[in-house]
Motif scaffolding. Sequence first.
Motif, short mmCIF file in Angstrom:
data_model
loop_
_atom_site.label_atom_id
_atom_site.label_comp_id
_atom_site.label_asym_id
_atom_site.label_seq_id
_atom_site.Cartn_x
_atom_site.Cartn_y
_atom_site.Cartn_z
N UNK A 1 -12.34 -17.13 -22.15
CA UNK A 1 -13.43 -16.19 -21.97
C UNK A 1 -12.83 -14.80 -21.76
N UNK A 2 -13.21 -13.87 -22.63
CA UNK A 2 -12.65 -12.53 -22.54
C UNK A 2 -13.22 -11.80 -21.33
N UNK A 3 -12.37 -11.05 -20.62
CA UNK A 3 -12.88 -10.25 -19.50
C UNK A 3 -13.88 -9.21 -20.00
N UNK A 4 -14.88 -8.95 -19.23
CA UNK A 4 -15.87 -7.96 -19.62
C UNK A 4 -16.42 -7.28 -18.38
N UNK A 5 -16.85 -6.06 -18.55
CA UNK A 5 -17.44 -5.31 -17.44
C UNK A 5 -18.95 -5.51 -17.38
N UNK A 6 -19.55 -5.89 -18.50
CA UNK A 6 -21.00 -6.05 -18.55
C UNK A 6 -21.33 -7.42 -19.14
N UNK A 7 -22.37 -8.04 -18.64
CA UNK A 7 -22.74 -9.35 -19.15
C UNK A 7 -23.61 -9.24 -20.39
N UNK A 8 -24.21 -8.08 -20.58
CA UNK A 8 -25.05 -7.88 -21.76
C UNK A 8 -24.42 -6.79 -22.62
N UNK A 9 -24.50 -6.94 -23.93
CA UNK A 9 -23.94 -5.88 -24.78
C UNK A 9 -24.74 -4.59 -24.60
N UNK A 10 -24.04 -3.49 -24.58
CA UNK A 10 -24.69 -2.19 -24.42
C UNK A 10 -24.70 -1.46 -25.75
N UNK A 11 -25.74 -0.72 -25.98
CA UNK A 11 -25.76 0.11 -27.17
C UNK A 11 -26.41 1.44 -26.80
N UNK A 12 -26.11 2.45 -27.56
CA UNK A 12 -26.66 3.77 -27.32
C UNK A 12 -28.13 3.77 -27.73
N UNK A 13 -29.00 4.17 -26.82
CA UNK A 13 -30.43 4.15 -27.12
C UNK A 13 -30.98 5.54 -27.43
N UNK A 14 -30.10 6.52 -27.55
CA UNK A 14 -30.59 7.85 -27.87
C UNK A 14 -30.83 7.96 -29.38
N UNK A 15 -31.71 8.87 -29.74
CA UNK A 15 -32.00 9.08 -31.16
C UNK A 15 -31.08 10.17 -31.69
N UNK A 16 -30.92 10.22 -33.00
CA UNK A 16 -30.10 11.31 -33.56
C UNK A 16 -30.72 12.66 -33.23
N UNK A 17 -29.87 13.64 -33.03
CA UNK A 17 -30.33 14.99 -32.71
C UNK A 17 -30.64 15.72 -34.01
N UNK A 18 -31.86 15.58 -34.46
CA UNK A 18 -32.25 16.20 -35.73
C UNK A 18 -33.38 17.18 -35.47
N UNK A 19 -33.35 18.34 -36.10
CA UNK A 19 -34.44 19.30 -35.91
C UNK A 19 -35.75 18.74 -36.46
N UNK A 20 -36.82 19.03 -35.79
CA UNK A 20 -38.14 18.61 -36.25
C UNK A 20 -39.17 19.63 -35.78
#
Length: 96
Positions: free
Chosen positions: A49-68
């Motif tokens: 079992x690989x060591x890990x700091x988080x039990x759930x995978x994390x992903x970036x939840x921000x949206x792209x910075x696009x002009x609108x």
Amino acid sequence: MISAEELAQAAEAARMEIPAAELDGFLEAVNALFAFVERQWATLDVEGVAPTAYVRPLKNVTRPDEPRPSLPLETALANAPEEESGCFRVPRIIEE
């Protein structure tokens, strides 16, 4: 087992204040907890079992910075107490 010094460092890092009169009892409780976890850990098969700091995978939840499109200027300033040259006019708060 942790020492009283290590407990004091952890408490300081956590911004906890442990009254001197309760330090020994707190240290005993923390060490009993660590001993319990160590006994439980010894019963688990974690080989591979690989060591890990988080039990759930994390992903970036921000949206792209696009002009609108933004609010029309008239709508943005509709409730402004005062307006000047298309900007909010606010009282001066910094003295010159």
